[in-house]
Design a protein around this motif. Sequence first.
Motif, short mmCIF file in Angstrom:
data_model
loop_
_atom_site.label_atom_id
_atom_site.label_comp_id
_atom_site.label_asym_id
_atom_site.label_seq_id
_atom_site.Cartn_x
_atom_site.Cartn_y
_atom_site.Cartn_z
N VAL A 37 3.31 13.20 -2.78
CA VAL A 37 2.63 14.47 -2.55
C VAL A 37 2.44 15.16 -3.89
O VAL A 37 3.33 15.19 -4.73
N MET A 38 1.24 15.71 -4.09
CA MET A 38 0.88 16.38 -5.33
C MET A 38 0.39 17.79 -5.02
O MET A 38 -0.30 18.00 -4.03
N GLY A 39 0.72 18.75 -5.87
CA GLY A 39 0.29 20.12 -5.68
C GLY A 39 1.19 21.06 -6.48
O GLY A 39 2.05 20.62 -7.24
N PRO A 49 0.82 -1.22 0.00
CA PRO A 49 0.00 0.00 0.00
C PRO A 49 0.85 1.26 0.00
O PRO A 49 1.99 1.26 0.48
N TYR A 50 0.31 2.31 -0.55
CA TYR A 50 0.95 3.62 -0.52
C TYR A 50 -0.16 4.67 -0.45
O TYR A 50 -1.35 4.35 -0.58
N TYR A 51 0.22 5.93 -0.27
CA TYR A 51 -0.77 7.01 -0.19
C TYR A 51 -0.39 8.14 -1.12
O TYR A 51 0.78 8.32 -1.47
N VAL A 52 -1.40 8.86 -1.55
CA VAL A 52 -1.22 10.05 -2.37
C VAL A 52 -1.88 11.21 -1.64
O VAL A 52 -3.08 11.16 -1.34
N LEU A 53 -1.09 12.23 -1.33
CA LEU A 53 -1.58 13.41 -0.64
C LEU A 53 -1.73 14.54 -1.65
O LEU A 53 -0.75 14.98 -2.25
N LEU A 54 -2.95 14.99 -1.85
CA LEU A 54 -3.24 16.03 -2.83
C LEU A 54 -3.45 17.36 -2.12
O LEU A 54 -4.42 17.54 -1.38
#
Length: 376
Positions: free
Chosen positions: A220-222, A128-133
């Motif tokens: 991380v996205m932004g 599993p992994y996460y994406v922080l928008l």
Amino acid sequence: MLSEILVGEDLIAMQKERGNICISITVPTHRLSPERRVDVLELEKAMQNAKKLLEYKYPEQDHKELLQAMDDLFVTIDFTRNAEGLGMYISPHLKLAIQFPFPVEEKVMVGEHFEIRDMLYKVNMSHPYYVLLLSKKGVKLYEGMMDQLTEISDNNFPTEYEDDYLYSKPSRSTSYAGQAHVKSFEKEKSVLEQIRFEDFFRNVDAALNDYLVGNTPFIVMGTDKEISWFTDVSRHNRLLAGKLSGGYQHANTTELSEISWPMMQRHYHAESRKLLSEFVEKYGGNLGVFGIEEVWQAAQEGRAHRLLVEKDYRVPGFISLEDNKFHLRAPNKTHKLVADAIDEIIGMVLEKNGEVYFTENNELEEYRHIAMIKRY
């Protein structure tokens, strides 16, 4: 389907079928609609080849039910949701259709064990992994598993940014001041904006403690500014698998998946290269071997801790029945032929609770394409 969720359990079940008649079929597939029409025909051709092999190698009473099981499994496949590869695995006690979110080679194998290499590669990438928008309106968090993202909706996320800073456009005090006061106020606003967002992102980072357990990586996205503000205050930067700069706040989950999954694949490949560095260190301490003959012997003795092998490396050879040693050329002893010694090694390592990792092709060329970290 269940087999997509429990890929690790499927691999264990496939290993238990060793000794039975096992049919393994993998074909490349296409995500785009116009190209999917070809996938049906390619899989049908591969199935025909599997049926011919089955009929050639085994008597009818042993393969009749397997032929029907293959056809039954084929009609359950939804070709409108293709990934980059598709696998069919059939045995007397197992019937699985598996999608692969990475390229695969076309393979048709019928024998006494499954061809599990693509399944193992998928397990390696199934963490599993996460994406922080990030955005100026708020923050969303997505949980990822391979090429699939699911937005988290709980007490922590999504969270909105509330700006209670009131800004009034300044007026000039005198004609001599010119734009000086305007620039001063604009600078003040920019500094306050950074302070407030860093404070907001600091709270977001604290909330990530509930998700980033066990060294779980995240993306991380932004915008560049938002990412910079977040990383300046984050205590999780060591888990950061990558940064994606851009305005993604209006992208849907599918679009975000298509952007983030390639970055996670690069992250997993980088992790496998770290294992190569570990091997080099262990080799210097006499706890590493490389080359097919040495690796075979260590696996046979149950000394395998971690096996590293190039994804598509295959080696036919011979096993002497007297001492069970592997030979690239037929020995002057009673022996048997093995179509692929790598599959045999993988089976031995997993059976004795070792770990198997894949590298990209030619990454292990210096070590004859296969290496092992030994237990002792």
